[in-house]
Design a protein around this motif. Structure first.
Motif, PDB file in Angstrom:
ATOM      1  N   ARG A  96       0.817  -1.213   0.000  1.00 18.52           N
ATOM      2  CA  ARG A  96       0.000   0.000   0.000  1.00 18.52           C
ATOM      3  C   ARG A  96       0.852   1.264   0.000  1.00 18.52           C
ATOM      4  NH1 ARG A  96      -4.981   0.237   0.416  1.00 18.52           N
ATOM      5  NH2 ARG A  96      -5.084  -1.964   0.924  1.00 18.52           N
ATOM      6  N   GLU A  97       0.262   2.347  -0.549  1.00 20.16           N
ATOM      7  CA  GLU A  97       0.855   3.679  -0.445  1.00 20.16           C
ATOM      8  C   GLU A  97       0.469   4.279   0.892  1.00 20.16           C
ATOM      9  OE1 GLU A  97      -0.234   6.347  -3.574  1.00 20.16           O
ATOM     10  OE2 GLU A  97       1.111   5.394  -5.000  1.00 20.16           O
ATOM     11  N   LYS A 110      -4.770   3.575  -2.216  1.00 17.76           N
ATOM     12  CA  LYS A 110      -4.109   2.800  -3.271  1.00 17.76           C
ATOM     13  C   LYS A 110      -3.303   1.671  -2.673  1.00 17.76           C
ATOM     14  CE  LYS A 110      -3.710   6.584  -6.528  1.00 17.76           C
ATOM     15  NZ  LYS A 110      -2.758   7.406  -7.291  1.00 17.76           N
TER      16      LYS A 110
END
Length: 137
Positions: A96-97, A110
């Protein structure tokens, strides 16, 4: 009377469009709950220190870290990380970001969470995917 029915229908439609809580909102609630239960007298500066470095992984040499909830994660590039976490007694690998808000690193929208079987399947595909990437570059 027709106007009252239309207004009532709009109200029902709005109620039906209730959003499911995102991981971001859940993380925010967790962090608020965790910060409320601190016994510290010195304030928030001692709660949100830098991430703890755990050790180096023997295979890749990558550094392991622990987040605020005690989950192990590995930094990828920039603001992306791989976190190994447990949710409802099930293991997930979360790629994940993250973004920064008020000095904290929070998970963004995201990303993807893979369960153990999806993670194992992805690992078996790594060589094939790498081969295709080599053909395209």
């Amino acid at each position: 009377m027709a106007r009252d029915k239309a207004t009532a229908r709009k109200g029902k439609q709005k109620k039906a469009q209730v959003e499911e809580p995102t991981e971001e909102k859940m993380a925010e609630k967790r962090s608020k709950h965790d910060s409320d239960s601190s016994d510290s007298d010195s304030g928030p500066e001692d709660r949100n220190g830098p991430p703890q470095k755990v050790s180096k992984s023997s295979k890749s040499g990558a550094q392991k870290f622990k987040d605020d909830q005690g989950y192990t994660y590995f930094d990828l590039t920039g603001n992306k990380r791989v976190t190994i976490r447990e949710f409802k007694n099930k293991l997930y690998i979360d790629i994940r970001e993250f973004y920064e808000k008020d000095g904290k690193q929070l998970p963004g929208k995201k990303g993807i969470s893979l369960n153990a079987s999806q993670w194992n399947k992805l690992k078996t595909l790594v060589e094939d995917v790498d081969e295709e990437v080599q053909h395209l570059t």
